[in-house]
Design a protein around this motif. Structure first.
Motif, PDB file in Angstrom:
ATOM      1  N   ILE B  99       0.860  -1.183   0.000  1.00  0.00           N
ATOM      2  CA  ILE B  99       0.000   0.000   0.000  1.00  0.00           C
ATOM      3  C   ILE B  99       0.895   1.230   0.000  1.00  0.00           C
ATOM      4  N   PHE B 102      -1.738   6.092  -1.450  1.00  0.00           N
ATOM      5  CA  PHE B 102      -3.172   5.793  -1.420  1.00  0.00           C
ATOM      6  C   PHE B 102      -3.750   6.456  -0.184  1.00  0.00           C
ATOM      7  N   ASN B 103      -4.843   7.163  -0.334  1.00  0.00           N
ATOM      8  CA  ASN B 103      -5.526   7.685   0.848  1.00  0.00           C
ATOM      9  C   ASN B 103      -6.976   7.985   0.517  1.00  0.00           C
ATOM     10  N   THR B 104      -7.782   7.978   1.560  1.00  0.00           N
ATOM     11  CA  THR B 104      -9.210   8.247   1.410  1.00  0.00           C
ATOM     12  C   THR B 104      -9.631   9.235   2.498  1.00  0.00           C
ATOM     13  N   ASN B 105     -10.768   9.903   2.264  1.00  0.00           N
ATOM     14  CA  ASN B 105     -11.305  10.786   3.302  1.00  0.00           C
ATOM     15  C   ASN B 105     -12.184  10.028   4.290  1.00  0.00           C
ATOM     16  N   SER B 106     -12.701   8.891   3.865  1.00  0.00           N
ATOM     17  CA  SER B 106     -13.674   8.172   4.686  1.00  0.00           C
ATOM     18  C   SER B 106     -13.266   6.714   4.833  1.00  0.00           C
ATOM     19  N   PRO B 107     -13.807   6.053   5.851  1.00  0.00           N
ATOM     20  CA  PRO B 107     -13.571   4.618   5.985  1.00  0.00           C
ATOM     21  C   PRO B 107     -14.072   3.871   4.747  1.00  0.00           C
ATOM     22  N   LEU B 108     -13.478   2.755   4.462  1.00  0.00           N
ATOM     23  CA  LEU B 108     -13.831   1.984   3.271  1.00  0.00           C
ATOM     24  C   LEU B 108     -13.621   0.502   3.538  1.00  0.00           C
ATOM     25  N   TYR B 109     -14.047  -0.312   2.582  1.00  0.00           N
ATOM     26  CA  TYR B 109     -13.758  -1.735   2.629  1.00  0.00           C
ATOM     27  C   TYR B 109     -12.425  -1.958   1.921  1.00  0.00           C
ATOM     28  N   TYR B 110     -11.478  -2.575   2.606  1.00  0.00           N
ATOM     29  CA  TYR B 110     -10.163  -2.821   2.007  1.00  0.00           C
ATOM     30  C   TYR B 110      -9.731  -4.235   2.370  1.00  0.00           C
ATOM     31  N   MET B 111      -9.583  -5.075   1.373  1.00  0.00           N
ATOM     32  CA  MET B 111      -9.148  -6.441   1.622  1.00  0.00           C
ATOM     33  C   MET B 111      -7.877  -6.692   0.834  1.00  0.00           C
ATOM     34  N   ALA B 112      -6.779  -6.836   1.537  1.00  0.00           N
ATOM     35  CA  ALA B 112      -5.523  -7.185   0.877  1.00  0.00           C
ATOM     36  C   ALA B 112      -4.915  -8.371   1.590  1.00  0.00           C
TER      37      ALA B 112
END
Lengths: 307, 307
Positions: B99, B102-112
């Motif tokens: 990773i 990479f960045n987001t403003n909100s929580p998300l679903y992340y599967m790695a």
């Protein structure tokens, strides 16, 4: 090779409990891990740990030279993590926050979901991997979900949190509503805390569009317990904002029984912070009716306002 | 609200197939998604799509204004993603890479997971969520695992990849070893490609400790098919490195049947790149015996060497 498992700095109940639970799960799966924490447990967490006969994890500030690699729970942003995070290999993350200021050199296991609590995701992992949840750990994970969702009333609450909470309460053999109110109240004793302790206790730092923003959250059953100390708190916030170069310092005061907040605001971006909620500063404060979630309500609004 | 699902630029088989498979899975779960791709399918992918009677996804370069939110597969780094990624909400990521950026403003679903192929993780998700895998999609996901792991021979291969590949081959009703060699060979036809196409086809950009690094990978069954064109390729690499400000441009040439590589190297950091493998440049090239994985072998070695 031993690995540490830990949650964020200024740990709340989920940060400490998720480390305990994930460390247990990983050890059952053959890893050699130890749960630690990046700060002392607060009164709410102490209440839960005592209730479920569990010792607080060892407090660390650096992970090297004890370990070379770590697993993170309930956070990913490096500024919320252990001081030497950039020198460590991160092999696993289980989290429910946005992803930011996080990077690795190698592929890793990363499980995040937009749910109310890390312990909800961990509950699903235990179930999926058919690892039995010990009664005490179930009680602790239940406490973390109650804490993060304010007894399922926060807007961060999802169906998955509700299902996990009920499953855990069953394993723990506890009436979660009665227990939950007692636990939340145990976390609201602000009279015993100094001004500095209050503004630091649950504070996290964020880089919001290039602004260095500090957001603290204080749970209360009566706003007045905190707001009567507003001038003294502002003086401490000012001192800390100057030494740490915060563009904005927000202290959310949250009424855990009625699910409302007020925020005390300091910094160059104070007016933008108020405007984020379509409000004006009133004596350095802003009413936030219906707002209880730093992550889901305050951080996104401030991110937009600071564009 | 419709969402696009896509893999990285210069899509390989996994990037295109994982988008098709994840879009299908999410639609079964109630989302409204469409698989698209950030580039034309290469000959290996075309072979797989034809074999399993599936159309190539629509190619896009920007996602707005078609959609406001997207799901990423097989990548996360923004420079490998759609051009307007920073204007989009990312709700889901399924990936098997490090990773970074990479960045987001909100929580998300992340599967790695640190496995050989995104399609392996997707196979597990289908099984866990009890969604039946259509025969054609099983064949495509099988193809992606064969492609990413070079028929389970790459060091990125895990037990999970092997299990997934075998389960998928069963559903698809295909002898994966025979099919796999045909498919890999279909992807190695370099004679039909121009020099520019060769250095671009499977290239990805990386920020390695502040260095702008471009790494391409070309699969062959005979090194000589590429190395005989080395001087012309170097001229193209030089041109592109100058216009895109690459500090280093590496073209990995991988013998997919014998699991060895050579690399052709251009740029200010060319000597460091050779030193990363304890070797010296020999006529702009370095032998990489036993090395076939950009992600697991080349990127980490270059990251260390460029510190």
């Amino acid at each position: 090779m031993k690995q540490y498992v830990f949650g964020h700095q200024n740990p709340d109940t989920d940060a400490i409990v998720a480390a305990i639970a994930f460390s247990y799960l990983q050890n059952q799966r053959g890893y050699d891990t130890q749960a630690v924490s990046l700060g002392e447990a607060g009164p709410e967490t102490v209440f839960a740990l005592n209730y479920f006969h569990t010792d607080a994890p060892k407090v660390i500030t650096n992970a090297k030279p004890d370990v070379d690699s770590v697993m993170l729970v309930d956070h990913n942003e490096f500024q919320q993590s252990v001081a030497d995070i950039e020198e460590l290999e991160i092999t696993h993350v289980v989290d429910h926050h946005r992803i930011a200021n996080f990077n690795t050199n190698s592929p890793l296991y990363y499980m995040a979901k937009p749910v109310g609590c890390t312990s909800t995701i961990l509950t699903q992992m235990f179930i999926r991997e058919e690892v039995k949840i010990p009664k005490e750990i179930a009680g602790l994970m239940m406490s973390a979900i109650i804490s993060d969702t304010l007894l399922l009333k926060s807007p961060t609450t999802t169906e998955e949190d509700k299902l996990a909470l009920k499953a855990l309460a069953e394993i723990a053999g506890v009436n979660y509503e009665e227990y939950g109110i007692e636990m939340l109240k145990a976390g609201t004793n602000v009279d015993s805390k100094s001004d500095k302790e209050l503004i630091d206790a649950d504070a996290k730092s964020f880089d919001l569009n290039g602004n260095n923003v500090r957001i603290d959250q204080i749970n209360v059953v009566d706003f007045n317990d905190v707001t009567k100390r507003k001038d003294d708190l502002m003086a401490e916030m000012q001192k800390e904002a100057q030494s740490e170069n915060y563009d904005l310092f927000v202290v959310m005061v949250t009424d855990v029984l009625n699910s409302n907040s007020k925020m005390i605001v300091y910094g160059d971006k104070a007016n933008e912070a108020a405007a984020a909620f379509n409000a004006n500063l009133d004596n350095d404060m802003v009413d936030l009716p219906g707002i209880v979630s730093r992550k889901k309500q305050v951080v996104p609004a401030l991110t937009d306002a600071l564009k």
